[in-house]
Design a protein around this motif. Sequence first.
Motif, PDB file in Angstrom:
ATOM      1  N   ARG A 129       0.827  -1.217   0.000  1.00 55.74           N
ATOM      2  CA  ARG A 129       0.000   0.000   0.000  1.00 55.74           C
ATOM      3  C   ARG A 129       0.856   1.260   0.000  1.00 55.74           C
ATOM      4  O   ARG A 129       0.561   2.237  -0.694  1.00 55.74           O
ATOM      5  N   ARG A 163     -12.566   5.171   5.434  1.00 54.38           N
ATOM      6  CA  ARG A 163     -11.431   4.885   6.316  1.00 54.38           C
ATOM      7  C   ARG A 163     -11.331   3.386   6.613  1.00 54.38           C
ATOM      8  O   ARG A 163     -10.236   2.812   6.623  1.00 54.38           O
ATOM      9  N   CYS A 166      -9.987   1.532   3.625  1.00 51.38           N
ATOM     10  CA  CYS A 166      -8.535   1.702   3.502  1.00 51.38           C
ATOM     11  C   CYS A 166      -7.784   0.792   4.469  1.00 51.38           C
ATOM     12  O   CYS A 166      -6.679   0.345   4.180  1.00 51.38           O
ATOM     13  N   GLN A 168      -8.789  -2.041   5.140  1.00 55.35           N
ATOM     14  CA  GLN A 168      -9.099  -3.365   4.616  1.00 55.35           C
ATOM     15  C   GLN A 168      -9.932  -4.203   5.577  1.00 55.35           C
ATOM     16  O   GLN A 168      -9.726  -5.404   5.736  1.00 55.35           O
ATOM     17  N   ILE A 205      -7.598   4.141  -1.550  1.00 58.00           N
ATOM     18  CA  ILE A 205      -6.542   4.558  -0.624  1.00 58.00           C
ATOM     19  C   ILE A 205      -5.889   5.856  -1.107  1.00 58.00           C
ATOM     20  O   ILE A 205      -5.653   6.788  -0.329  1.00 58.00           O
ATOM     21  N   ALA A 208      -8.253   8.755  -0.458  1.00 63.37           N
ATOM     22  CA  ALA A 208      -8.382   9.068   0.964  1.00 63.37           C
ATOM     23  C   ALA A 208      -7.138   9.774   1.503  1.00 63.37           C
ATOM     24  O   ALA A 208      -7.244  10.724   2.284  1.00 63.37           O
ATOM     25  N   LEU A 219      -2.777   3.278   8.111  1.00 62.70           N
ATOM     26  CA  LEU A 219      -2.969   2.117   7.236  1.00 62.70           C
ATOM     27  C   LEU A 219      -2.382   0.858   7.843  1.00 62.70           C
ATOM     28  O   LEU A 219      -1.434   0.911   8.595  1.00 62.70           O
TER      29      LEU A 219
END
Length: 219
Positions: A129, A163, A166, A168, A205, A208, A219
Amino acid sequence: MYSSVLVIDDHKMVANGIKMLLGPLFEKFHMAHDGASGMSKALQHFPQLVIVDFLLPDITGDLLVRELKCKLPAARMLAYSFSYSPDAIIKMLQSGINGYVIKKDDDDEFIRAIHLLMEGRDYFCKEARIHIVNRFSGSSDDYMNSHLIANTKFSGKELELVRLLCKQRTTKEISKHLHLSERTVEQYRSNITRRIGAKNLAGVIKFALQHGVIQLEEL
């Protein structure tokens, strides 16, 4: 239990380890140790999920994934590799991979990635990421994106859902956190990704982070 999985990895001990780990999850398990035999077995068995290493003896994982996606468009593709270089991760992302997990990560993260991919979601480990964000943070469409958030008019609940996406979280986890039904969460997610023009999790992502909805350290 899912139907079938194909592991393409030139390290036989790694492939056998994956077989032991995923045995309870899949009815059928296939393995190959180079790109050519991997493609052959994919066309023979049509697996639901293909797990691909980036470095193979006869081809790189990104090129193999491109071929596999042409032949097996419905199959989910997960990169599982020792490599966490930006170049490898970005090449795999651009090939159309659905997820990327580094082999040094623990078994729980690997299993989580499997479940999410089989649910039709994407999953990228933290290192992946970060590289994805760094790669696309200076893209030419930043000016357009900077004006987008003002026009989307997200509600507080929608921003919280972004959120959680992001981070996951699964649909079930988001449903419990936001006190919404799982069906409503899926509707929210579909609507949000459409409104921001995101094609996958990496796009969500990126959006955001660029607009301060979430910070990199979260993250």
